[in-house]
Enzyme design. Structure first.
Site, PDB file in Angstrom:
ATOM      1  N   SER A   1       0.841  -1.193   0.000  1.00 36.42           N
ATOM      2  CA  SER A   1       0.000   0.000   0.000  1.00 36.42           C
ATOM      3  C   SER A   1       0.878   1.244   0.000  1.00 36.42           C
ATOM      4  CB  SER A   1      -0.908   0.004   1.228  1.00 36.42           C
ATOM      5  OG  SER A   1      -0.169   0.289   2.397  1.00 36.42           O
TER       6      SER A   1
ATOM      7  N   LYS B   1       0.381  -1.130  15.168  1.00 34.89           N
ATOM      8  CA  LYS B   1      -0.988  -1.410  15.615  1.00 34.89           C
ATOM      9  C   LYS B   1      -1.594  -2.597  14.867  1.00 34.89           C
ATOM     10  CE  LYS B   1      -3.486   1.853  12.582  1.00 34.89           C
ATOM     11  NZ  LYS B   1      -4.362   0.863  11.935  1.00 34.89           N
ATOM     12  N   ASP B   2      -1.024  -2.957  13.714  1.00 41.12           N
ATOM     13  CA  ASP B   2      -1.530  -4.084  12.930  1.00 41.12           C
ATOM     14  C   ASP B   2      -0.731  -5.362  13.146  1.00 41.12           C
ATOM     15  OD1 ASP B   2      -3.533  -2.534  11.724  1.00 41.12           O
ATOM     16  OD2 ASP B   2      -2.181  -1.843  10.156  1.00 41.12           O
TER      17      ASP B   2
ATOM     18  N   ARG C   1     -12.886  -0.444  18.043  1.00 38.63           N
ATOM     19  CA  ARG C   1     -12.419   0.488  19.076  1.00 38.63           C
ATOM     20  C   ARG C   1     -12.959   1.889  18.821  1.00 38.63           C
ATOM     21  NH1 ARG C   1      -8.785   4.333  18.645  1.00 38.63           N
ATOM     22  NH2 ARG C   1      -8.131   3.495  16.620  1.00 38.63           N
ATOM     23  N   ARG C   2     -12.804   2.357  17.585  1.00 35.59           N
ATOM     24  CA  ARG C   2     -13.317   3.683  17.246  1.00 35.59           C
ATOM     25  C   ARG C   2     -14.835   3.720  17.342  1.00 35.59           C
ATOM     26  NH1 ARG C   2      -9.241   3.825  12.101  1.00 35.59           N
ATOM     27  NH2 ARG C   2      -7.482   4.910  13.102  1.00 35.59           N
TER      28      ARG C   2
ATOM     29  N   ARG D   1     -13.106  -0.784   4.481  1.00 31.26           N
ATOM     30  CA  ARG D   1     -11.726  -1.174   4.648  1.00 31.26           C
ATOM     31  C   ARG D   1     -10.938  -0.751   3.427  1.00 31.26           C
ATOM     32  NH1 ARG D   1     -10.479  -6.741   5.068  1.00 31.26           N
ATOM     33  NH2 ARG D   1      -8.401  -5.875   5.370  1.00 31.26           N
ATOM     34  N   GLY D   2      -9.624  -0.942   3.516  1.00 30.67           N
ATOM     35  CA  GLY D   2      -8.767  -0.570   2.405  1.00 30.67           C
ATOM     36  C   GLY D   2      -7.751   0.462   2.845  1.00 30.67           C
TER      37      GLY D   2
ATOM     38  N   ARG E   1     -10.318   4.511   1.152  1.00 29.14           N
ATOM     39  CA  ARG E   1     -11.342   4.992   2.082  1.00 29.14           C
ATOM     40  C   ARG E   1     -11.799   6.407   1.734  1.00 29.14           C
ATOM     41  NH1 ARG E   1      -9.769   2.447   8.012  1.00 29.14           N
ATOM     42  NH2 ARG E   1      -8.728   0.601   7.220  1.00 29.14           N
TER      43      ARG E   1
ATOM     44  N   CYS F   1      -9.008  -8.535  17.378  1.00 30.93           N
ATOM     45  CA  CYS F   1      -9.488  -7.409  16.605  1.00 30.93           C
ATOM     46  C   CYS F   1     -11.007  -7.301  16.682  1.00 30.93           C
ATOM     47  CB  CYS F   1      -9.028  -7.515  15.152  1.00 30.93           C
ATOM     48  SG  CYS F   1      -9.516  -9.024  14.345  1.00 30.93           S
TER      49      CYS F   1
END
Length: 351
Positions: A41, A115-116, A170-171, A188-189, A194, A281
């Site tokens: 990405s 975070k991933d 979470r958000r 997602r993406g 997005r 997750c």
């Protein structure tokens, strides 16, 4: 000054490379290509190139000999952008193929958004470096950019019943705790995908990590930036983490020169929090640690996905207690979350 012809210069460089192989150098500068594995990405490439640039600036010979090479690796988490991560195997799907390549010797470094990165790594791999943290806060990006008014509550710009495109529970939990009238749809993406879906009308707003926008040179697209008090970030948000093979002691010595000590402390505490909760997750968990006046302050959160329950705590301790602080925070959140809610959140597949 005598200027050597190119052929003579190359002979000298070749001789230096040959000579270096017999010297006790702490890192393999000469005669070896060092391959840096990354997702493909735009943001992942920016992060990988930032790592390579820092390594090259610290060890100029790596630049001179062209040792650092980028390797793009497709991951299942990137290929399947329709379903939630929990439905297809969890956060590890952003690193599974990269770590397979690392373990097979096809790459030498793996670059991740921390975070991933899954909490529990294979025994033969190690998180060996954390680069200086970018801004860890979350940002709200609006389709109607005229809706923001200075001084408002961060969510006042959203009309009743507005639709937010989001893949993070979470958000979602933290937003719904304050605005239960809002609706959510799955988006997602990568960042560009997005934003395109937002502009096409798939939703009224979306939520993104400010760190990603900053690294992509798109900070101006953040319409509302949440303070950590309003939206606790994900554990590791804004941090680039580098994993290596545990046995590669020579390469691991390189990492000590570019690691950011304050970021390592924060990452240690936040990942210890995740480990203590055995979160997935599917679980709305937030964690953010930072040094304040010589103390390491850790904020932690666990919530129900619909925002009906939000448990948030804060502790502080000595920097060298980072791992213990994370474990203690996890124990506090486990203790203070209603048993019925906790059992529903924890232990589900998808990590």
């Amino acid at each position: 000054m005598t200027i050597l012809p190119a052929s003579s210069l190359m002979t000298d460089l070749n001789f230096a490379a040959t000579l270096s192989s017999s010297l006790p150098l702490p890192h393999p500068v000469f005669g070896r290509e060092l391959r840096v594995g990354t997702r493909a990405s735009p943001l992942a490439l920016v992060q990988a190139r930032s790592f390579m640039a820092q390594l090259g600036e610290t060890f100029p010979l790596l630049e001179i000999f062209g040792s650092l090479q980028e390797r793009r690796i497709s991951t299942k988490g990137d290929r399947d952008q329709v379903r939630r991560l929990a439905e297809i195997g969890g956060k590890g799907l952003f690193s599974k193929e990269i770590h397979e390549a690392l373990r097979a010797g096809e790459i030498d470094f793996a670059v991740h958004s921390l975070k991933d990165l899954e909490t529990f790594l294979p025994d033969d791999l190690v998180l060996d470096c954390t680069l200086r943290r970018e801004d860890p806060r979350d940002a709200l990006v609006l389709r109607d950019r005229n809706a923001v008014q200075p001084g408002q509550d961060p969510l006042d710009c959203l009309p009743k019943g507005a639709v937010i495109g989001c893949a993070s529970v979470r958000r979602q939990a933290q937003i719904l705790a304050r605005r239960p009238d809002l609706r959510f749809c799955l988006i997602r993406g990568n960042v560009q995908t997005r934003l395109r879906k937002l502009e096409e009308g798939a939703c009224d707003a979306t939520l993104l990590a400010l760190a990603g926008l900053n690294r992509l040179g798109m900070a101006a697209r953040a319409d509302v930036v949440f303070k950590p008090d309003d939206m606790l970030p994900a554990c590791g948000q804004g941090i680039i983490g580098i994993t290596l093979r545990r046995r590669d002691t020579g390469l691991r010595k390189l990492m000590t020169a570019i690691e950011d000590p304050a970021t390592r402390l924060a990452a240690t505490a936040e990942r210890a929090l995740l480990e203590a909760l055995d979160g997935s997750c599917r679980t709305p968990i937030g964690g953010f640690a930072r040094l304040e006046n010589g103390r390491l302050v850790l904020h932690g959160l666990i919530a129900a996905e619909d925002g009906s329950v939000v448990v948030r705590r804060e502790i502080a301790g000595l920097p060298e207690e980072a791992s213990a602080l994370g474990a203690e925070m996890g124990a506090m959140l486990r203790r203070d979350t209603p048993a019925a809610v906790f059992s529903r959140l924890i232990g589900q597949p998808g990590w």
